[in-house]
Design an enzyme around this catalytic site. Structure first.
Site, PDB file in Angstrom:
ATOM      1  N   GLU A 190      49.686  46.943  28.183  1.00 13.53           N
ATOM      2  CA  GLU A 190      49.123  46.378  26.955  1.00 13.53           C
ATOM      3  C   GLU A 190      48.730  47.454  25.928  1.00 13.53           C
ATOM      4  O   GLU A 190      49.018  47.313  24.733  1.00 13.53           O
ATOM      5  CB  GLU A 190      47.898  45.584  27.394  1.00 13.53           C
ATOM      6  CG  GLU A 190      47.188  44.819  26.352  1.00 13.53           C
ATOM      7  CD  GLU A 190      45.780  44.469  26.840  1.00 13.53           C
ATOM      8  OE1 GLU A 190      45.539  44.503  28.064  1.00 13.53           O
ATOM      9  OE2 GLU A 190      44.934  44.196  25.989  1.00 13.53           O
TER      10      GLU A 190
ATOM     11  N   ILE B 169      50.972  47.871  37.296  1.00 16.88           N
ATOM     12  CA  ILE B 169      50.877  47.328  38.656  1.00 16.88           C
ATOM     13  C   ILE B 169      50.043  46.053  38.635  1.00 16.88           C
ATOM     14  O   ILE B 169      50.112  45.250  39.543  1.00 16.88           O
ATOM     15  CB  ILE B 169      50.302  48.334  39.685  1.00 16.88           C
ATOM     16  CG1 ILE B 169      48.851  48.701  39.369  1.00 16.88           C
ATOM     17  CG2 ILE B 169      51.169  49.556  39.816  1.00 16.88           C
ATOM     18  CD1 ILE B 169      48.121  49.261  40.577  1.00 16.88           C
ATOM     19  N   ASP B 170      49.228  45.864  37.581  1.00 13.15           N
ATOM     20  CA  ASP B 170      48.326  44.705  37.524  1.00 13.15           C
ATOM     21  C   ASP B 170      49.059  43.388  37.253  1.00 13.15           C
ATOM     22  O   ASP B 170      48.496  42.313  37.455  1.00 13.15           O
ATOM     23  CB  ASP B 170      47.274  44.908  36.427  1.00 13.15           C
ATOM     24  CG  ASP B 170      46.265  45.986  36.782  1.00 13.15           C
ATOM     25  OD1 ASP B 170      46.377  46.560  37.879  1.00 13.15           O
ATOM     26  OD2 ASP B 170      45.364  46.248  35.968  1.00 13.15           O
TER      27      ASP B 170
ATOM     28  N   MET C 271      43.091  47.082  42.987  1.00 15.41           N
ATOM     29  CA  MET C 271      43.113  47.185  41.527  1.00 15.41           C
ATOM     30  C   MET C 271      43.317  45.812  40.885  1.00 15.41           C
ATOM     31  O   MET C 271      43.765  44.865  41.541  1.00 15.41           O
ATOM     32  CB  MET C 271      44.171  48.174  41.073  1.00 15.41           C
ATOM     33  CG  MET C 271      43.696  49.618  41.227  1.00 15.41           C
ATOM     34  SD  MET C 271      44.840  50.796  40.508  1.00 15.41           S
ATOM     35  CE  MET C 271      43.884  52.303  40.606  1.00 15.41           C
ATOM     36  N   GLY C 272      43.034  45.734  39.614  1.00 12.40           N
ATOM     37  CA  GLY C 272      43.126  44.465  38.899  1.00 12.40           C
ATOM     38  C   GLY C 272      41.959  44.387  37.953  1.00 12.40           C
ATOM     39  O   GLY C 272      40.880  43.912  38.300  1.00 12.40           O
TER      40      GLY C 272
ATOM     41  N   GLU D  94      39.001  44.777  41.632  1.00 12.98           N
ATOM     42  CA  GLU D  94      37.966  45.651  41.057  1.00 12.98           C
ATOM     43  C   GLU D  94      37.266  45.036  39.841  1.00 12.98           C
ATOM     44  O   GLU D  94      36.140  45.377  39.518  1.00 12.98           O
ATOM     45  CB  GLU D  94      38.575  47.003  40.664  1.00 12.98           C
ATOM     46  CG  GLU D  94      39.659  46.845  39.600  1.00 12.98           C
ATOM     47  CD  GLU D  94      40.323  48.134  39.166  1.00 12.98           C
ATOM     48  OE1 GLU D  94      39.873  49.218  39.551  1.00 12.98           O
ATOM     49  OE2 GLU D  94      41.317  48.030  38.419  1.00 12.98           O
TER      50      GLU D  94
ATOM     51  N   HIS E 127      44.000  54.507  43.897  1.00 14.11           N
ATOM     52  CA  HIS E 127      45.282  54.936  43.332  1.00 14.11           C
ATOM     53  C   HIS E 127      46.412  54.994  44.341  1.00 14.11           C
ATOM     54  O   HIS E 127      47.566  55.176  43.951  1.00 14.11           O
ATOM     55  CB  HIS E 127      45.101  56.277  42.623  1.00 14.11           C
ATOM     56  CG  HIS E 127      44.241  56.152  41.407  1.00 14.11           C
ATOM     57  ND1 HIS E 127      42.876  56.123  41.476  1.00 14.11           N
ATOM     58  CD2 HIS E 127      44.559  55.983  40.095  1.00 14.11           C
ATOM     59  CE1 HIS E 127      42.383  55.965  40.259  1.00 14.11           C
ATOM     60  NE2 HIS E 127      43.376  55.868  39.403  1.00 14.11           N
TER      61      HIS E 127
ATOM     62  N   ARG F 272      49.146  52.836  43.410  1.00 11.88           N
ATOM     63  CA  ARG F 272      50.038  53.215  42.318  1.00 11.88           C
ATOM     64  C   ARG F 272      50.983  54.350  42.681  1.00 11.88           C
ATOM     65  O   ARG F 272      51.866  54.693  41.887  1.00 11.88           O
ATOM     66  CB  ARG F 272      49.202  53.662  41.110  1.00 11.88           C
ATOM     67  CG  ARG F 272      48.568  52.562  40.379  1.00 11.88           C
ATOM     68  CD  ARG F 272      48.382  52.816  38.912  1.00 11.88           C
ATOM     69  NE  ARG F 272      48.110  54.147  38.496  1.00 11.88           N
ATOM     70  CZ  ARG F 272      47.079  54.514  37.720  1.00 11.88           C
ATOM     71  NH1 ARG F 272      46.202  53.604  37.342  1.00 11.88           N
ATOM     72  NH2 ARG F 272      46.920  55.745  37.317  1.00 11.88           N
TER      73      ARG F 272
HETATM   74  O1  F6P Z   1      46.109  49.618  34.374  1.00 11.33           O
HETATM   75  C1  F6P Z   1      46.421  49.766  35.680  1.00 11.33           C
HETATM   76  C2  F6P Z   1      45.273  50.303  36.474  1.00 11.33           C
HETATM   77  O2  F6P Z   1      45.798  50.726  37.719  1.00 11.33           O
HETATM   78  C3  F6P Z   1      44.107  49.335  36.661  1.00 11.33           C
HETATM   79  O3  F6P Z   1      44.318  48.436  37.694  1.00 11.33           O
HETATM   80  C4  F6P Z   1      42.971  50.294  36.940  1.00 11.33           C
HETATM   81  O4  F6P Z   1      41.727  49.723  36.583  1.00 11.33           O
HETATM   82  C5  F6P Z   1      43.282  51.440  36.063  1.00 11.33           C
HETATM   83  O5  F6P Z   1      44.672  51.439  35.870  1.00 11.33           O
HETATM   84  C6  F6P Z   1      42.848  52.772  36.625  1.00 11.33           C
HETATM   85  O6  F6P Z   1      43.070  53.731  35.665  1.00 11.33           O
HETATM   86  P1  F6P Z   1      43.007  55.299  35.865  1.00 11.33           P
HETATM   87  O7  F6P Z   1      44.354  55.740  36.348  1.00 11.33           O
HETATM   88  O8  F6P Z   1      42.729  55.821  34.510  1.00 11.33           O
HETATM   89  O9  F6P Z   1      41.969  55.602  36.881  1.00 11.33           O
END
Ligand code: F6P
Length: 341
Positions: A103, A126-127, A169-170, A221, A271, A274
């Site tokens: 977004e 990933i969300d 995450m979310g 989260e 993470h 991810r």
């Molecule tokens: O936008 C994806 C996301 O993985 C969210 O789920 C999470 O809140 C955020 O990014 C974490 O961001 P960062 O990598 O900056 O810690």
């Protein structure tokens, strides 16, 4: 013809598959040049780029992360950075730009399009919370990772007769929590879309523990208590004004142990969700998105985002796609809840 490509925001398994798809389609099908822009919008602010060749994208399909790097730089925050972005697009003779992001990244792309820049968006997160597309790549990998974690937590929870809370995450939506909760057989799922009451959650778990000796509770989260706010790690915000979430799992685990007196443990996946190699599904989706994004440039479909709809890759209006968050389909939560007892 020269196209630029950047990856912005949180990284996500499948980004390299998009970069490879874009590069191969542009060079091999259309004989265009491809310029990689380093570290998201920051690369256009400071002018950091690298040419992409077939050779540069060899072997990256299964690799997690992004060979271009990423950042949460927001050039809309100040006029000077925005001007630098525009100047650098000209300086590097970028005729069209492919922006791969969620977004935030795509809202910058939409602003540039309004100012006459030729942009095509590719949805990434990933969300899975971007409207306009059925799925974003990276989501399937995250769900697989969380499902495996839930499977592993099941065996230890059962052996120790414990309650296991898993924080996933979310930020705005609970897609990862609900889908992995269904796949892993969670006994409770807390998501941002449905504020929860700790008393009700404890009552449900108490009932379950009359017959069962362990439970798995999946918490997104961004989940909040009824009437409460998201739990954050600090007051710090990123360039797009997002707070750093985290801590709701700890709060839920502590409350459950307090009200039920059952040993409760917390796992925060963070993470890990991810990182690493994308699933086959995400590699295919990301590859399709990358190839289609170049075709959209070829067809002059600027201000559009490639999207998955009912198994087809189509283009949708970029501005529309970033306007609203795609929240969880409540039918899925209902299906998950059949197995909560
Ligand atoms: O936008 C994806 C996301 O993985 C969210 O789920 C999470 O809140 C955020 O990014 C974490 O961001 P960062 O990598 O900056 O810690």
């Amino acid at each position: 013809m020269r196209i630029g490509i950047l990856t912005g925001g949180g990284d996500c398994p499948g980004l390299n598959a998009v970069i490879r798809g874009v590069t191969r389609r542009a060079i091999e099908s259309y004989k265009w040049d491809v310029l990689g822009i380093k570290n998201g919008w920051r690369g256009l602010v400071v002018g950091e780029t690298e040419p992409l060749s077939q050779y540069a994208v060899t072997g990256i399909l299964p690799r997690g992360g992004t060979i271009l790097g990423t950042s949460r730089t927001n050039p809309l925050k100040n006029q000077e950075d925005y001007k630098r972005v525009r100047d650098n697009l000209e300086k590097y003779s970028i005729d069209a730009l492919i922006a791969v992001g969620g977004e935030d990244t795509l809202s910058v792309a939409a602003a540039l399009h309004k100012d006459g820049i030729k942009v095509v968006g590719v949805p990434k997160t990933i969300d899975n919370d971007l409207s306009g597309t059925d799925f974003t790549f990276g989501f399937n990998t995250a769900v697989s990772i969380v499902t495996e974690a839930i499977d592993r937590l099941h065996t230890t929870a059962e052996s120790h007769h414990r309650i296991m809370v898993v924080e996933v995450m979310g930020r705005h939506s609970g897609w990862i929590a609900v889908m992995s909760g269904i796949a892993g057989g969670a006994d409770a799922i807390l998501i941002p879309e449905v504020p929860f009451d700790i008393g009700e959650l404890c009552a449900r778990l108490k009932k379950r523990h009359q017959r069962k000796s362990f439970s798995i509770v999946v918490v997104a989260e961004g989940a909040t208590l009824k009437g409460g706010q998201a739990v954050t790690q600090s007051d710090r915000v990123d360039a797009f004004g997002h707070v750093i979430l985290g801590g709701v799992g700890r709060m839920v685990a502590d409350e459950i142990e307090k009200c039920l007196g059952i040993e409760t443990r917390l796992t925060v996946l963070g993470h890990i969700q991810r990182g690493g190699s994308p699933t086959a599904y995400d590699r295919i989706l990301a590859t399709r998105f990358g190839v289609k994004a170049v075709d959209a440039v070829k067809d002059g479909e600027f201000g559009k985002m490639v999207a998955l709809r009912a198994e087809n890759i189509i283009t949708v209006d970029l501005e529309e796609a970033v306007k609203t968050t795609k929240t969880v389909d409540m039918e899925l939560l209902d299906i998950a809840s059949v197995f909560f007892g």
